[in-house]
Design a protein around this motif. Structure first.
Motif, PDB file in Angstrom:
ATOM      1  N   CYS A  52       7.116  -1.961   9.498  1.00  0.00           N
ATOM      2  CA  CYS A  52       6.328  -0.751   9.208  1.00  0.00           C
ATOM      3  C   CYS A  52       4.884  -0.918   9.669  1.00  0.00           C
ATOM      4  N   LYS A  53       4.306  -2.061   9.386  1.00  0.00           N
ATOM      5  CA  LYS A  53       2.924  -2.323   9.809  1.00  0.00           C
ATOM      6  C   LYS A  53       2.811  -2.217  11.328  1.00  0.00           C
ATOM      7  N   THR A  54       3.772  -2.776  12.035  1.00  0.00           N
ATOM      8  CA  THR A  54       3.751  -2.769  13.497  1.00  0.00           C
ATOM      9  C   THR A  54       3.812  -1.359  14.058  1.00  0.00           C
ATOM     10  N   TYR A  55       4.771  -0.559  13.580  1.00  0.00           N
ATOM     11  CA  TYR A  55       4.996   0.752  14.194  1.00  0.00           C
ATOM     12  C   TYR A  55       4.196   1.887  13.573  1.00  0.00           C
ATOM     13  N   PHE A  56       3.567   1.649  12.441  1.00  0.00           N
ATOM     14  CA  PHE A  56       2.700   2.673  11.877  1.00  0.00           C
ATOM     15  C   PHE A  56       1.227   2.421  12.178  1.00  0.00           C
ATOM     16  N   PHE A  57       0.863   1.157  12.478  1.00  0.00           N
ATOM     17  CA  PHE A  57      -0.560   0.861  12.657  1.00  0.00           C
ATOM     18  C   PHE A  57      -0.874   0.003  13.864  1.00  0.00           C
ATOM     19  N   LEU A  58      -0.220  -1.126  14.009  1.00  0.00           N
ATOM     20  CA  LEU A  58      -0.611  -2.061  15.061  1.00  0.00           C
ATOM     21  C   LEU A  58      -0.460  -1.475  16.459  1.00  0.00           C
ATOM     22  N   ARG A  59       0.581  -0.681  16.685  1.00  0.00           N
ATOM     23  CA  ARG A  59       0.767  -0.084  18.007  1.00  0.00           C
ATOM     24  C   ARG A  59      -0.342   0.930  18.318  1.00  0.00           C
ATOM     25  N   TYR A  60      -0.907   1.540  17.289  1.00  0.00           N
ATOM     26  CA  TYR A  60      -2.017   2.473  17.491  1.00  0.00           C
ATOM     27  C   TYR A  60      -3.330   1.724  17.648  1.00  0.00           C
ATOM     28  N   SER A  61      -3.567   0.781  16.741  1.00  0.00           N
ATOM     29  CA  SER A  61      -4.871   0.118  16.725  1.00  0.00           C
ATOM     30  C   SER A  61      -5.022  -0.912  17.836  1.00  0.00           C
ATOM     31  N   ALA A  62      -3.930  -1.400  18.400  1.00  0.00           N
ATOM     32  CA  ALA A  62      -4.024  -2.392  19.487  1.00  0.00           C
ATOM     33  C   ALA A  62      -4.813  -1.834  20.664  1.00  0.00           C
ATOM     34  N   ASN A 103      12.037  11.653  10.780  1.00  0.00           N
ATOM     35  CA  ASN A 103      12.384  10.402  10.090  1.00  0.00           C
ATOM     36  C   ASN A 103      11.207   9.429  10.105  1.00  0.00           C
ATOM     37  N   TYR A 104      10.468   9.416  11.197  1.00  0.00           N
ATOM     38  CA  TYR A 104       9.293   8.553  11.311  1.00  0.00           C
ATOM     39  C   TYR A 104       8.303   8.875  10.197  1.00  0.00           C
ATOM     40  N   ASN A 105       8.044  10.154   9.999  1.00  0.00           N
ATOM     41  CA  ASN A 105       7.090  10.559   8.967  1.00  0.00           C
ATOM     42  C   ASN A 105       7.621  10.333   7.554  1.00  0.00           C
ATOM     43  N   ILE A 106       8.883  10.606   7.351  1.00  0.00           N
ATOM     44  CA  ILE A 106       9.482  10.348   6.033  1.00  0.00           C
ATOM     45  C   ILE A 106       9.362   8.870   5.711  1.00  0.00           C
ATOM     46  N   LEU A 107       9.689   8.035   6.669  1.00  0.00           N
ATOM     47  CA  LEU A 107       9.608   6.589   6.472  1.00  0.00           C
ATOM     48  C   LEU A 107       8.169   6.155   6.209  1.00  0.00           C
ATOM     49  N   PHE A 108       7.220   6.772   6.893  1.00  0.00           N
ATOM     50  CA  PHE A 108       5.817   6.447   6.681  1.00  0.00           C
ATOM     51  C   PHE A 108       5.422   6.690   5.224  1.00  0.00           C
ATOM     52  N   TYR A 109       5.757   7.848   4.704  1.00  0.00           N
ATOM     53  CA  TYR A 109       5.378   8.165   3.325  1.00  0.00           C
ATOM     54  C   TYR A 109       6.132   7.296   2.322  1.00  0.00           C
ATOM     55  N   GLN A 110       7.368   6.970   2.617  1.00  0.00           N
ATOM     56  CA  GLN A 110       8.108   6.056   1.739  1.00  0.00           C
ATOM     57  C   GLN A 110       7.484   4.659   1.761  1.00  0.00           C
ATOM     58  N   SER A 111       7.015   4.243   2.934  1.00  0.00           N
ATOM     59  CA  SER A 111       6.414   2.907   3.032  1.00  0.00           C
ATOM     60  C   SER A 111       5.117   2.819   2.239  1.00  0.00           C
ATOM     61  N   ILE A 112       4.368   3.922   2.181  1.00  0.00           N
ATOM     62  CA  ILE A 112       3.139   3.933   1.384  1.00  0.00           C
ATOM     63  C   ILE A 112       3.465   3.710  -0.091  1.00  0.00           C
ATOM     64  N   ARG A 113       4.520   4.341  -0.538  1.00  0.00           N
ATOM     65  CA  ARG A 113       4.923   4.175  -1.944  1.00  0.00           C
ATOM     66  C   ARG A 113       5.483   2.773  -2.205  1.00  0.00           C
ATOM     67  N   ARG A 114       6.171   2.242  -1.239  1.00  0.00           N
ATOM     68  CA  ARG A 114       6.855   0.963  -1.420  1.00  0.00           C
ATOM     69  C   ARG A 114       5.925  -0.240  -1.292  1.00  0.00           C
ATOM     70  N   TYR A 115       4.973  -0.158  -0.370  1.00  0.00           N
ATOM     71  CA  TYR A 115       4.097  -1.291  -0.070  1.00  0.00           C
ATOM     72  C   TYR A 115       2.630  -0.879  -0.208  1.00  0.00           C
ATOM     73  N   GLU A 117       0.152  -2.475   0.636  1.00  0.00           N
ATOM     74  CA  GLU A 117      -0.556  -2.932   1.830  1.00  0.00           C
ATOM     75  C   GLU A 117      -0.647  -1.832   2.890  1.00  0.00           C
ATOM     76  N   ILE A 118       0.348  -0.964   2.932  1.00  0.00           N
ATOM     77  CA  ILE A 118       0.372   0.099   3.938  1.00  0.00           C
ATOM     78  C   ILE A 118      -0.830   1.025   3.751  1.00  0.00           C
ATOM     79  N   ARG A 119      -1.179   1.306   2.505  1.00  0.00           N
ATOM     80  CA  ARG A 119      -2.353   2.151   2.245  1.00  0.00           C
ATOM     81  C   ARG A 119      -3.615   1.473   2.805  1.00  0.00           C
ATOM     82  N   LYS A 120      -3.699   0.161   2.677  1.00  0.00           N
ATOM     83  CA  LYS A 120      -4.844  -0.597   3.203  1.00  0.00           C
ATOM     84  C   LYS A 120      -4.883  -0.497   4.732  1.00  0.00           C
ATOM     85  N   TYR A 121      -3.734  -0.642   5.369  1.00  0.00           N
ATOM     86  CA  TYR A 121      -3.683  -0.517   6.827  1.00  0.00           C
ATOM     87  C   TYR A 121      -4.089   0.899   7.250  1.00  0.00           C
ATOM     88  N   MET A 122      -3.676   1.893   6.463  1.00  0.00           N
ATOM     89  CA  MET A 122      -4.022   3.268   6.758  1.00  0.00           C
ATOM     90  C   MET A 122      -5.541   3.450   6.680  1.00  0.00           C
TER      91      MET A 122
END
Length: 193
Positions: A52-62, A103-115, A117-122
């Protein structure tokens, strides 16, 4: 090898979600033993978070490593390019878009609830927008009477809105063009005359 594990794991997450994706599914998708998967990741949860970190943040921020020298216009192009590259990377044939941006967006919002750390990356990714905008204001590219924090949020709202409400088939370029058109319309409002 680690990149392949992350990519295939994320593709499975897009199709099956967190609860439907097992280590056995991942192992079968990458054609590796469970031992090799656990060589790179301590457990399933660490692997899912890393994907999740890779495909929601690292690919953008790289591509935003040079935020200090990047213009606002360059950052818009970078964002569109990052979405297109992620879509291609996650496609089964390397030519069409990812299985489903919904599905990408649904997974993104689920990942925020689950981890948490995802909110921090955001927040870290949002800070990149702020830095680009602050520098754009200093250079005279963007109106100086607008708070960068508000402008940054509106860029993210546009990005999120276009991706969330795109009803185009996965192999259609229309979503990328809509994203560019919407971001550029906002840019034209905030740019200095």
């Amino acid at each position: 090898m680690k990149e392949k594990i992350l990519r295939e794991t994320f593709k499975l997450l897009l199709k099956k979600g967190f609860d439907g994706t097992s280590i056995t599914d991942i192992q079968n998708a990458i054609g590796m033993s469970r031992t090799l998967v656990y060589h790179y990741f301590k457990n399933k949860d660490e692997l899912l978070l890393a994907a999740c970190k890779t495909y929601f943040f690292l690919r953008y921020s790289a591509m935003s490593k040079n935020a200090d020298s990047m213009t606002c216009l360059q950052h818009i192009e970078h964002t569109i390019s990052a979405v297109r590259n992620i879509s291609l990377e996650l496609s089964d044939d390397g030519k069409s878009s990812a299985p489903s941006m919904e599905n990408y967006n649904i997974l993104f919002y689920q990942s925020i609830r689950r981890y948490p750390e995802i909110r921090k990356y955001m927040q870290d990714y949002y800070q990149i927008y702020i830095d680009v905008l602050k520098n754009a204001i200093k250079r005279g590219e963007v109106k100086c009477d607008l708070p960068p924090e508000i402008i940054g949020k509106y860029f993210l709202y546009i990005f999120d809105g276009v991706i969330n409400y795109s009803v185009e088939p996965p192999d259609c370029e229309h979503m990328f063009e809509t994203l560019r058109r919407e971001l550029m319309a906002f840019y034209n409002i905030i740019k200095a005359q």
